[in-house]
Scaffold this active site. Structure first.
Site, PDB file in Angstrom:
ATOM      1  N   TRP A 157       0.816  -1.232   0.000  1.00 51.15           N
ATOM      2  CA  TRP A 157       0.000   0.000   0.000  1.00 51.15           C
ATOM      3  C   TRP A 157       0.842   1.272   0.000  1.00 51.15           C
ATOM      4  O   TRP A 157       0.596   2.196   0.776  1.00 51.15           O
ATOM      5  CB  TRP A 157      -0.973   0.010   1.190  1.00 51.15           C
ATOM      6  CG  TRP A 157      -1.855  -1.199   1.221  1.00 51.15           C
ATOM      7  CD1 TRP A 157      -2.695  -1.605   0.243  1.00 51.15           C
ATOM      8  CD2 TRP A 157      -1.970  -2.162   2.280  1.00 51.15           C
ATOM      9  NE1 TRP A 157      -3.324  -2.768   0.624  1.00 51.15           N
ATOM     10  CE2 TRP A 157      -2.900  -3.123   1.873  1.00 51.15           C
ATOM     11  CE3 TRP A 157      -1.372  -2.301   3.536  1.00 51.15           C
ATOM     12  CZ2 TRP A 157      -3.243  -4.209   2.655  1.00 51.15           C
ATOM     13  CZ3 TRP A 157      -1.723  -3.377   4.330  1.00 51.15           C
ATOM     14  CH2 TRP A 157      -2.644  -4.317   3.893  1.00 51.15           C
ATOM     15  N   ARG A 270     -33.104  19.408  -8.876  1.00 52.30           N
ATOM     16  CA  ARG A 270     -33.984  18.237  -8.977  1.00 52.30           C
ATOM     17  C   ARG A 270     -35.382  18.568  -8.458  1.00 52.30           C
ATOM     18  O   ARG A 270     -35.532  19.017  -7.313  1.00 52.30           O
ATOM     19  CB  ARG A 270     -33.358  17.107  -8.159  1.00 52.30           C
ATOM     20  CG  ARG A 270     -34.219  15.891  -7.970  1.00 52.30           C
ATOM     21  CD  ARG A 270     -34.287  15.054  -9.205  1.00 52.30           C
ATOM     22  NE  ARG A 270     -34.920  13.771  -8.945  1.00 52.30           N
ATOM     23  CZ  ARG A 270     -35.435  13.029  -9.912  1.00 52.30           C
ATOM     24  NH1 ARG A 270     -35.376  13.424 -11.172  1.00 52.30           N
ATOM     25  NH2 ARG A 270     -35.977  11.864  -9.628  1.00 52.30           N
ATOM     26  N   GLY A 342     -30.350  10.434  -4.771  1.00 52.66           N
ATOM     27  CA  GLY A 342     -31.300   9.340  -5.005  1.00 52.66           C
ATOM     28  C   GLY A 342     -30.744   8.316  -5.978  1.00 52.66           C
ATOM     29  O   GLY A 342     -29.552   8.010  -5.959  1.00 52.66           O
ATOM     30  N   GLU A 366      -3.373   6.009   6.992  1.00 52.02           N
ATOM     31  CA  GLU A 366      -2.699   6.850   8.009  1.00 52.02           C
ATOM     32  C   GLU A 366      -3.219   6.548   9.415  1.00 52.02           C
ATOM     33  O   GLU A 366      -3.346   7.418  10.267  1.00 52.02           O
ATOM     34  CB  GLU A 366      -2.787   8.329   7.647  1.00 52.02           C
ATOM     35  CG  GLU A 366      -1.886   8.586   6.443  1.00 52.02           C
ATOM     36  CD  GLU A 366      -1.459  10.007   6.234  1.00 52.02           C
ATOM     37  OE1 GLU A 366      -1.350  10.752   7.224  1.00 52.02           O
ATOM     38  OE2 GLU A 366      -1.198  10.357   5.073  1.00 52.02           O
TER      39      GLU A 366
HETATM   40  N1  CAA Z   1       5.593  10.177  19.054  1.00 48.24           N
HETATM   41  C1  CAA Z   1       6.806   9.749  19.466  1.00 48.24           C
HETATM   42  N2  CAA Z   1       7.011   8.520  19.972  1.00 48.24           N
HETATM   43  C2  CAA Z   1       5.955   7.699  20.075  1.00 48.24           C
HETATM   44  C3  CAA Z   1       4.649   8.081  19.670  1.00 48.24           C
HETATM   45  C4  CAA Z   1       4.493   9.386  19.154  1.00 48.24           C
HETATM   46  N3  CAA Z   1       3.301   9.831  18.729  1.00 48.24           N
HETATM   47  N4  CAA Z   1       3.796   7.066  19.874  1.00 48.24           N
HETATM   48  C5  CAA Z   1       4.516   6.075  20.407  1.00 48.24           C
HETATM   49  N5  CAA Z   1       5.820   6.454  20.536  1.00 48.24           N
HETATM   50  C6  CAA Z   1       6.920   5.679  21.094  1.00 48.24           C
HETATM   51  C7  CAA Z   1       6.575   5.295  22.526  1.00 48.24           C
HETATM   52  O1  CAA Z   1       6.972   6.305  23.446  1.00 48.24           O
HETATM   53  C8  CAA Z   1       7.347   4.030  22.708  1.00 48.24           C
HETATM   54  O2  CAA Z   1       8.715   4.342  22.963  1.00 48.24           O
HETATM   55  P1  CAA Z   1       9.618   3.467  23.963  1.00 48.24           P
HETATM   56  O3  CAA Z   1       9.666   2.095  23.371  1.00 48.24           O
HETATM   57  O4  CAA Z   1      10.926   4.164  23.964  1.00 48.24           O
HETATM   58  O5  CAA Z   1       8.874   3.480  25.274  1.00 48.24           O
HETATM   59  C9  CAA Z   1       7.273   3.358  21.350  1.00 48.24           C
HETATM   60  O6  CAA Z   1       7.053   4.427  20.413  1.00 48.24           O
HETATM   61  C10 CAA Z   1       6.200   2.303  21.237  1.00 48.24           C
HETATM   62  O7  CAA Z   1       4.952   2.919  21.551  1.00 48.24           O
HETATM   63  P2  CAA Z   1       3.613   2.093  21.813  1.00 48.24           P
HETATM   64  O8  CAA Z   1       3.875   1.063  22.866  1.00 48.24           O
HETATM   65  O9  CAA Z   1       2.506   3.075  22.030  1.00 48.24           O
HETATM   66  O10 CAA Z   1       3.428   1.350  20.416  1.00 48.24           O
HETATM   67  P3  CAA Z   1       2.378   0.266  19.951  1.00 48.24           P
HETATM   68  O11 CAA Z   1       3.096  -0.853  19.350  1.00 48.24           O
HETATM   69  O12 CAA Z   1       1.379  -0.002  21.046  1.00 48.24           O
HETATM   70  O13 CAA Z   1       1.656   0.986  18.685  1.00 48.24           O
HETATM   71  C11 CAA Z   1       0.090   2.357  17.558  1.00 48.24           C
HETATM   72  C12 CAA Z   1       1.007   2.134  18.771  1.00 48.24           C
HETATM   73  C13 CAA Z   1      -0.572   3.675  17.885  1.00 48.24           C
HETATM   74  C14 CAA Z   1      -0.979   1.288  17.376  1.00 48.24           C
HETATM   75  C15 CAA Z   1       0.962   2.497  16.270  1.00 48.24           C
HETATM   76  O14 CAA Z   1       1.494   1.262  15.910  1.00 48.24           O
HETATM   77  C16 CAA Z   1       0.195   3.096  15.116  1.00 48.24           C
HETATM   78  O15 CAA Z   1       0.072   4.315  14.990  1.00 48.24           O
HETATM   79  N6  CAA Z   1      -0.321   2.229  14.176  1.00 48.24           N
HETATM   80  C17 CAA Z   1      -0.950   2.705  12.979  1.00 48.24           C
HETATM   81  C18 CAA Z   1       0.046   2.760  11.852  1.00 48.24           C
HETATM   82  C19 CAA Z   1      -0.344   3.720  10.793  1.00 48.24           C
HETATM   83  O16 CAA Z   1      -0.864   4.800  11.046  1.00 48.24           O
HETATM   84  N7  CAA Z   1      -0.064   3.360   9.539  1.00 48.24           N
HETATM   85  C20 CAA Z   1      -0.335   4.215   8.460  1.00 48.24           C
HETATM   86  C21 CAA Z   1       0.592   3.943   7.335  1.00 48.24           C
HETATM   87  S1  CAA Z   1       0.860   5.335   6.333  1.00 48.24           S
HETATM   88  C22 CAA Z   1      -0.421   5.446   5.243  1.00 48.24           C
HETATM   89  O17 CAA Z   1      -1.424   4.817   5.363  1.00 48.24           O
HETATM   90  C23 CAA Z   1      -0.212   6.493   4.218  1.00 48.24           C
HETATM   91  C24 CAA Z   1      -0.932   6.362   2.961  1.00 48.24           C
HETATM   92  O18 CAA Z   1      -1.014   5.360   2.321  1.00 48.24           O
HETATM   93  C25 CAA Z   1      -1.497   7.599   2.423  1.00 48.24           C
END
Ligand code: CAA
Length: 411
Positions: A157, A270, A342, A366
């Site tokens: 993707w 319409r 519609g 995202e």
């Molecule tokens: N900023 C900075 N650091 C962050 C953060 C943030 N917003 N969020 C988390 N972190 C850090 C945490 O502090 C943590 O650090 P440490 O290990 O040092 O403690 C680490 O990252 C892990 O954090 P979590 O335990 O919260 O992570 P998680 O595994 O539980 O995942 C999640 C969190 C929010 C589910 C994340 O995986 C997520 O955002 N998933 C969605 C992915 C996504 O958005 N994908 C989109 C792809 S891009 C796209 O779609 C574009 C397109 O095609 C147009």
């Protein structure tokens, strides 16, 4: 919340330029590019000439450094004409942000000026077949080999794939580490072993390619490691998404406004029962609700962008709120707009069917809206310390055990 939402002169000027491009190069050709699943190169060229790719690049590297609110205004205008073109533009900001937030000065000098001029398009390669919401569960690896990294695996993707020249690719550099597994590495189009293997046949946003990118022992200079330090990739990805989510939310606001505008125009034209359907109260209720939700989404999105521009400490929660609310709104408004049209709304001859198809992806990419709600809730709980003074107003019945609440039996 930010204390101030400032629309700079530059931001308004860029918004006006985006509107001209949308009217001239995007809306008139939206149906054509949707049908053909082709990228609108003329519109991208016009956007480059108008300086729209400079919006998200800092001034020191050839951009305007116009800020997140300006980026949202531009994206909204383009998406109002064609949501697909909105993301075709905005994904360049998404792909560039890891370099902007995490790159070294040398890396910024190397890639950002050409991106700002619109000479190089960008893509963001995070998701994989088995790593969507679980963004840290990546399998693509990058192994250090002397002065190079060797990248192997597949990304899924990738929006703008094939069109883009610069790819920010999130790879596992240390499989043994829990928190420092991932690094972001730049791969340039044309590097041997890099290929676009599958161009997806999509439900919506069909004018922008979404592809698989494959990495077959792709050798890139070690200098392409963003920030020059391994293990920063997940943090860079999350910081990028915090900054990019207001932009995808702005795409949703534009999409919602585009659907509402079409519904208003059609409902005036319409006629049923001898009168325009816009004179019927049930239709008016729908139009009013669509407008209320769109306006509410718009201001939440502007607030989230202003939070970034004013340097608010933690923008994660408000960015997730805006993304979730605006993208749900875009789907709801598109659904109601089809209803206003519609039977004709169900037909591809009419433009609203495309808006409906385009809207669905907004609550998925995202970060799904389930992930956004998870992020919001986690932050609410993290911040709940500041609410502890409210404890005194909540009776503690639930903490008393049944036994201790009974009078002791005598004898
Ligand atoms: N900023 C900075 N650091 C962050 C953060 C943030 N917003 N969020 C988390 N972190 C850090 C945490 O502090 C943590 O650090 P440490 O290990 O040092 O403690 C680490 O990252 C892990 O954090 P979590 O335990 O919260 O992570 P998680 O595994 O539980 O995942 C999640 C969190 C929010 C589910 C994340 O995986 C997520 O955002 N998933 C969605 C992915 C996504 O958005 N994908 C989109 C792809 S891009 C796209 O779609 C574009 C397109 O095609 C147009």
């Amino acid at each position: 919340m930010p204390q101030n939402i400032v629309f700079s002169e530059l931001a308004l000027e860029l918004q006006a330029k985006a509107r001209v491009i949308a009217d001239k190069y995007v809306r008139p050709f939206a149906a054509k590019y949707d049908k053909a699943q082709e990228y609108n190169r003329e519109a991208a060229q016009a956007a480059a000439e108008a300086g729209l790719f400079k919006v998200f690049v800092p001034v020191e590297y050839g951009g305007y450094g116009a800020g997140s609110l300006a980026l949202c205004l531009v994206t909204e205008e383009l998406a109002k004409a064609d949501s697909g073109f909105g993301v075709a533009y905005a994904v360049n900001a998404l792909g560039s942000t890891p370099i902007v937030v995490g790159g070294t000065d040398e890396q910024k000098k190397k890639w950002l000026p050409a991106i700002a001029r619109g000479e190089k398009m960008v893509a963001f390669c995070l998701s994989e077949k088995n790593a969507g919401s679980d963004a840290s569960g990546l399998a693509v690896t990058a192994e250090r080999d002397g002065e190079h990294y060797v990248i192997c695996g597949e990304k899924k993707w990738t929006t703008n794939g094939g069109v883009a020249d610069v790819y920010t690719v999130f790879c596992v550099t240390d499989p043994t580490s829990k928190s420092r597994r991932i690094s972001a590495i730049v791969v340039e189009k044309g590097t041997p072993g890099f290929s676009v293997k599958k161009i997806e046949d999509k439900m919506g946003i069909r004018c922008v390619p979404v592809v698989e990118t494959h990495y077959d022992n792709v050798r890139v200079p070690a200098g392409n490691l963003i920030g020059g330090r391994e293990g920063m990739g997940f943090a860079h990805a999350m910081q990028t998404l915090d900054r990019a989510r207001p932009c995808v939310a702005a795409q949703a606001v534009g999409a919602a406004q585009g659907s509402l505008d079409l519904a208003i125009v059609y409902s005036n034209r319409r006629k049923q029962f001898g009168a325009p359907i816009s004179s019927f109260q049930m239709v008016q209720k729908m139009l009013a609700d669509m407008a209320i939700k769109t306006e509410a989404a718009r201001w939440l999105v502007y607030a989230s962008a202003a939070a970034i521009d004013t340097g608010m400490q933690n923008v994660t929660k408000i960015a997730a709120m805006g993304k979730c609310f605006a993208t749900d709104t875009a789907m709801e408004v598109a659904t109601d707009a089809v209803q206003v049209f519609g039977g004709y709304g169900f037909m591809e001859d009419y433009p609203i069917a495309k808006n409906f198809r385009d809207a669905k992806i907004l609550s998925i990419y995202e970060g799904t809206n389930q992930v956004q709600r998870l992020v919001v809730a986690r932050n609410l709980i993290k911040e709940s310390e500041s609410l502890s003074h409210l404890q005194q107003y909540i009776p503690q019945e639930e903490q008393k055990s049944y036994k201790s609440a009974q009078p002791a039996k005598s004898g």
